[in-house]
Design a protein around this motif. Structure first.
Motif, short mmCIF file in Angstrom:
data_model
loop_
_atom_site.label_atom_id
_atom_site.label_comp_id
_atom_site.label_asym_id
_atom_site.label_seq_id
_atom_site.Cartn_x
_atom_site.Cartn_y
_atom_site.Cartn_z
N ALA A 1 -30.88 11.45 -47.19
CA ALA A 1 -29.91 12.17 -46.88
C ALA A 1 -30.10 13.49 -47.12
CB ALA A 1 -28.61 11.56 -47.37
N GLY B 1 -30.01 25.16 -37.07
CA GLY B 1 -28.95 26.00 -37.36
C GLY B 1 -27.67 25.81 -37.80
N THR B 2 -27.54 24.38 -38.64
CA THR B 2 -26.23 24.16 -39.35
C THR B 2 -26.11 24.85 -40.68
OG1 THR B 2 -27.55 22.22 -40.31
CG2 THR B 2 -26.02 21.89 -38.39
N SER B 3 -25.16 24.63 -41.49
CA SER B 3 -25.18 25.41 -42.70
C SER B 3 -24.77 24.55 -43.83
CB SER B 3 -24.09 26.39 -42.77
OG SER B 3 -23.93 27.12 -41.41
N PHE B 4 -25.25 23.26 -43.99
CA PHE B 4 -24.83 22.52 -45.07
C PHE B 4 -25.26 23.17 -46.53
CE2 PHE B 4 -25.53 19.17 -41.58
CZ PHE B 4 -24.45 18.79 -41.79
N LEU C 1 -22.24 30.20 -42.60
CA LEU C 1 -21.28 30.31 -43.61
C LEU C 1 -20.66 28.80 -44.03
CD1 LEU C 1 -18.86 33.01 -42.13
CD2 LEU C 1 -20.22 32.97 -44.19
N LEU D 1 -24.76 21.72 -53.41
CA LEU D 1 -24.91 20.46 -52.77
C LEU D 1 -26.30 19.96 -52.67
CD1 LEU D 1 -23.07 18.36 -51.24
CD2 LEU D 1 -23.43 19.75 -49.17
N LEU E 1 -24.84 10.63 -48.03
CA LEU E 1 -23.97 11.54 -47.16
C LEU E 1 -22.53 11.89 -47.39
CD1 LEU E 1 -25.81 10.64 -43.94
CD2 LEU E 1 -26.07 12.89 -45.22
N LYS F 1 -18.90 18.76 -50.82
CA LYS F 1 -18.74 20.00 -50.36
C LYS F 1 -17.20 20.55 -49.70
CE LYS F 1 -20.16 23.52 -48.76
NZ LYS F 1 -18.94 23.92 -48.87
N LEU G 1 -21.61 21.29 -33.90
CA LEU G 1 -22.81 20.80 -34.81
C LEU G 1 -23.14 22.01 -35.88
CD1 LEU G 1 -25.01 18.92 -35.83
CD2 LEU G 1 -26.18 19.85 -34.06
N VAL G 2 -23.49 23.19 -35.09
CA VAL G 2 -23.65 24.17 -35.85
C VAL G 2 -22.26 25.11 -36.08
CG1 VAL G 2 -24.87 26.50 -35.49
CG2 VAL G 2 -26.15 24.26 -34.71
N GLY G 3 -22.16 25.21 -37.41
CA GLY G 3 -20.71 25.95 -37.72
C GLY G 3 -20.45 25.35 -39.23
N ASN G 4 -19.18 25.31 -39.52
CA ASN G 4 -18.76 24.76 -40.62
C ASN G 4 -19.17 23.51 -41.05
OD1 ASN G 4 -16.72 23.57 -42.73
ND2 ASN G 4 -16.17 25.94 -42.73
N PRO G 5 -19.67 23.29 -42.20
CA PRO G 5 -20.17 21.69 -42.47
C PRO G 5 -19.22 20.69 -42.17
CG PRO G 5 -20.70 23.28 -44.09
CD PRO G 5 -19.83 24.16 -43.27
N SER H 1 -20.20 19.59 -38.87
CA SER H 1 -21.60 19.15 -38.62
C SER H 1 -21.44 17.71 -39.19
CB SER H 1 -22.35 20.20 -39.43
OG SER H 1 -21.87 21.58 -39.20
N PHE H 2 -20.93 17.65 -40.41
CA PHE H 2 -20.85 16.32 -40.91
C PHE H 2 -20.57 15.24 -39.89
CE2 PHE H 2 -20.65 17.82 -45.46
CZ PHE H 2 -21.89 17.24 -45.63
N ILE I 1 -23.27 14.68 -37.78
CA ILE I 1 -24.69 13.83 -38.21
C ILE I 1 -24.01 12.10 -38.65
CG2 ILE I 1 -25.47 13.77 -40.55
CD1 ILE I 1 -26.47 16.16 -39.34
N LEU J 1 -26.35 9.78 -36.66
CA LEU J 1 -27.24 8.83 -37.37
C LEU J 1 -26.86 7.35 -37.45
CD1 LEU J 1 -29.46 9.35 -39.66
CD2 LEU J 1 -28.16 9.21 -41.57
#
Ligand code: HEM
Ligand SMILES: [Cu+2]
Lengths: 612, 194
Positions: free
Chosen positions: A249, A261-264, A279, A285, B39, B46, B122-126, B129-130, B133, B137
């Motif tokens: 994970a 390009g994600t921002s985890f 951002l 994390l 996850l 987060k 997907l690309v942006g604030n987590p 994105s989560f 994902i 998955l």
């Protein structure tokens, strides 16, 4: 899908399949794509030895840099090429690459795959009385995934931009941004790919070990009669099964950050004065996810070594292991606790001090089962008829390292002290003693002890003694001074300290450590010679060279596929009947029924003997 | 070489208790559980960290969840038919299960389209994105399930699935229900935490 591939079946049909394959077993299937657990174990061992030499070699080079910062390293140019400048200086980025590779190689490839892969594979079927692992095919896959992972990691070391360089813990943002350092480009990508295969290999192996222990024990081999080696391998596999998926994970999110390009893990980062678009992420994390694996991982490394030690110390003290149940209990306690202490690696990340004290409390509790184990080893040795085989010496060495390294864990576990010591050489000293050297000694003890079974020949004892003393003294000379250097405030992972006046009084100590490291590394070649030479030329081994009780010594000198030519032996007793009062010999193998040992039975055992 | 017969005779004796294959499947499932536990914990950590984008989960995810439940029902029906030795029904059942799963795939895709329409990428604030994902998955694991279905289907054609040889289809059913349960967990988790 791995699930569909599992080979074991109780259908008779399967036996026939196997039969055919058996007769025309060519060289390739016998030695390379073998499904035999003994061959696979040796493959893991040899690959592990290869990595150990490489990982150790790297450490000697960066120790040279630390001990002799003014040295001209031009003589390394033939090996390292452009990483050595024309004036003979080591490239600073390559220094970081080397420590990263050293850590990765040692923790994962040598002490996880090399140790568990070798001894879980070799001993689980032999000591449980099984013909082979539950699934030979999964076992084969497990090795070859490891091999593939090794190849990828190896290739990454030859990239012109260098291999991964952000430390074995690959913290982002350093590891997430290719712009951050040259090693975070292709080198990091290959690191991640390699680790994916590594994890697949570990999980396949682990599922197999657990299944075998649960399902394939021979008649009479109850859980309470299992050797502590098997208990240790079993719990190690469980730890791996629960923690490695979390690393998946962790790494998966990193891959997305790097490639999509994600921002985890990224937020508000400026490079060269320019803001990156990422951002809302948080590098902390990553640390949570990483250490949720990372801490159990250190026990994945040490538990098999402790299991091997239990077996070797008991056999060579000619005494039952002290506190068999307590040993199992402490393995279980350590395994459980290891999942709830991970944040002790993160005391300085700005976590809530209240949370910090909870983790501090839990961390310090781990000292209890660890101390129980150390205590039990010492009491087993106490007043035993000690037989100092090389394996025994290495096991005692392990106990010594486990104690001296464990003590410093108590310091580090206190948040208030750790704030000072975190990321200094004190931590390096701590884990190299308690994990690195201890587990390495467990590995060596295992090789010396089971070499006669693995290759049917004996290793040379004298060379073993020389190897032991040089390594044992060497390890202390290398790592003990690091405590002082760490308390003085040397940060780890720095290329050089010559710019800080405060550290100039430590120059000599650093040189001393480097010299000791070179000698210790050199001593390992004695072992290598002893190992490879005696595979071919060693004295033929007797069937039970250490007068041991466990089942592997009831097989022929060189066991074939299937391990026992006739029926699988039955087990009637626990494996630690050494020097039992009244008994004729000072050992009673597990295969001897109680009704044959009337003279030494307890009342309870006499009762049992009626049921046999 | 020597005594292969003995080797397997002895194995038979021991395997009567627990089936090793099934056991290994359960261990595999445990490892997937840990993956998603990791996850989803990351999600909570987060989120508590702030800078979290709030948005509504598209309804499409609810519909797709119901569809996945439907496929689990189909799978179970298939399993019962195999017990009755009605191989024809088994073939139909497997095909139906797989077909419904494909619909599920498409609906997950539609949900993503809806998310994009809500400006959640997907690309942006987590927090966004989560969602991608988790669902992605899960789909990856579902592909594994489809391969498993195919294997069982081929076994059925070769008369290897019947009331006396239920192992493959039993394991397949277990895995399939697990994937269904996993998605329900993920869906509820996302709805309740967003
Ligand atoms: C008495 C038990 C132990 C305690 C209380 C303890 C405590 C700690 C603490 C608090 C740290 C973090 C130090 C820092 O980074 O500032 C640490 C680091 C470490 N410990 Fe231990 N430890 C113990 C035993 C062990 C054992 C048995 C192993 C391995 C078998 C181990 C392996 C490690 C490793 C590898 C690191 C460093 C990881 C890194 O940052 O690269 N420790 N220990
Ligand atoms: Cu730790």
């Amino acid at each position: 899908m791995s699930i569909t591939d599992i080979q074991v079946t109780d259908e008779a049909v399967h036996g026939d399949d196997h039969h055919e394959e058996h007769h025309e077993q060519s060289f390739i299937f016998k030695y390379i794509f073998s499904t035999d657990h003994k061959t696979i174990a040796k493959q893991f061992l040899i690959t592990g030895i290869f990595w150990a030499i490489l990982g150790g070699g790297l450490s000697v080079i960066f120790r040279l840099q630390l001990g002799f910062p003014d040295m001209n390293m031009g003589f390394l140019q033939p090996f390292l090429g452009d990483w050595i400048s024309n004036s003979g200086k080591l490239d600073p980025e390559f220094y970081l690459a080397m420590i990263t590779m050293h850590g990765t190689i040692m923790v994962f490839f040598v002490l996880t795959a090399g140790l568990s892969g070798t001894f879980s594979n070799y001993l689980i079927p032999l000591q449980l009385g099984a013909r082979d692992m539950a699934s030979g095919f999964m076992n084969l896959l497990s090795y070859w995934f490891f091999f593939l992972s090794s190849v990828i990691m190896f290739i990454s070391m030859f990239l012109s931009t260098g291999p991964a360089s952000g430390g074995w813990t690959i913290y982002p943002p350093l590891s997430a941004l290719p712009q951050a350092m040259s090693g975070s480009g292709m080198g990091m990508t290959l690191w991640l790919v390699s680790m994916v295969f590594f994890i697949a290999s570990t999980l396949l192996g682990g599922i197999n070990y657990i299944t075998t222990v649960i399902n394939l024990r021979t008649e009479g081999m109850t859980f309470r009669r299992m050797p502590l080696t098997i208990w240790a391998f079993f719990i190690t596999a469980v730890l791996g099964l629960l923690s490695f998926p979390v690393l998946v994970a962790c790494v998966l999110l990193l891959v997305f950050d790097r490639s999509f390009g994600t921002s985890f893990y990224l937020s508000e980062i400026f490079i060269g004065g320019e803001a990156l678009p990422n951002l809302g992420g948080s590098p902390i994390l990553f640390q949570h996810l990483f250490w949720f694996l990372g801490h159990p991982e250190v026990y994945i490394v040490i538990l098999p070594a402790l299991g091997i030690t239990s077996e070797v110390i008991s056999t060579n003290s000619r005494k039952p292991i002290f506190g068999y149940t307590a040993m199992i209990g402490s393995i279980l306690a350590i395994a459980f606790l290891s999942f709830i202490v991970w944040a002790h690696h993160m005391f300085i990340t700005g976590m809530n001090p209240f949370l910090g004290s909870i983790f501090m409390f839990l961390t310090l509790i781990i000292a209890i089962p660890s101390a129980v184990k150390a205590f039990n080893y010492i009491t087993t040795l106490w007043k035993g008829n000690l037989v100092f085989t090389p394996a025994m010496l290495f096991s005692i060495g392990l106990v010594s390292f486990f104690i001296s390294g464990g003590l410093t864990g108590l310091f580090l576990g206190n948040a208030a002290i750790d704030i000072n010591l975190h990321d200094t050489y004190f931590v390096v000293a701590h884990f190299h003693l308690v994990m690195g050297s201890a587990a390495f000694f467990g590995l060596l003890a295992g090789v010396y002890h089971w070499f006669p079974k693995m290759f049917g020949r004996m290793m040379d004892e004298k060379l073993g003694y020389i190897h032991f003393w040089l390594t044992f003294v060497g390890v202390y000379l290398v790592f003990f001074p690091l405590h002082y250097i760490g308390i003085a405030g040397f940060p780890r992972r720095y290329y050089s300290f010559t710019n800080f006046d405060a550290f100039s009084s430590f120059v000599d100590l650093n040189s001393f450590v480097t010299v000791a490291a070179i000698i210790t590394f050199g001593a390992q070649f004695i072992f290598l010679f002893n190992f490879f030479y005696n595979i071919f030329k060693g004295k033929k081994a007797p069937l039970n060279p250490w007068n041991s009780n466990t089942l592997e010594w009831t097989t022929p000198r060189v066991p074939e596929h299937g391990n026992w030519p006739g029926e699988i032996p039955k087990v009637y007793r626990w494996p630690y009947d050494y020097s039992k009062p009244g008994a004729e010999d000072d050992f009673i193998p597990q295969t001897v029924p109680y009704h044959k040992t009337k003279e030494s039975n307890t009342d309870f055992e006499n009762e049992e003997s009626k049921k046999e | 070489m020597e005594n292969t017969a003995v080797i397997f005779a002895n194995r038979n004796f021991k395997l009567k208790s627990v089936n090793a294959k099934k056991f290994a499947l359960w261990l595999f499932i445990v490892s997937i559980c840990m993956l998603f536990a990791g996850l989803t914990s990351a999600y909570i950590v987060k989120k508590s960290d702030g800078r979290w984008l709030q948005f509504d989960m598209p309804d499409m995810f609810l519909y797709s969840t119901l569809v996945l439940v439907l496929s689990s029902i189909a799978m179970h029906w298939t399993y019962l038919k195999a017990k009755d030795n009605s191989l024809k029904a088994v073939k139909i059942g497997i095909t139906a299960t797989a077909a419904i799963a494909v619909v599920f795939f498409y609906m997950q895709y539609l949900s993503w389209v809806k998310l994009v329409a809500q400006d959640v990428f997907l690309v942006g604030n987590p927090s966004g994105s989560f969602v991608y994902i988790f669902s992605g998955l899960h789909l990856a694991h579902l592909i594994g399930g489809l391969v498993f279905l195919l294997v069982v289907f081929l076994d059925t054609i070769n008369y290897k699935v019947h009331s006396k040889s239920m192992l493959a289809i039993e394991m397949c059913t277990t895995y399939w229900h697990f994937l269904g349960g996993l998605w329900i967990y993920l869906y509820l988790f996302l709805v309740m935490n967003n």
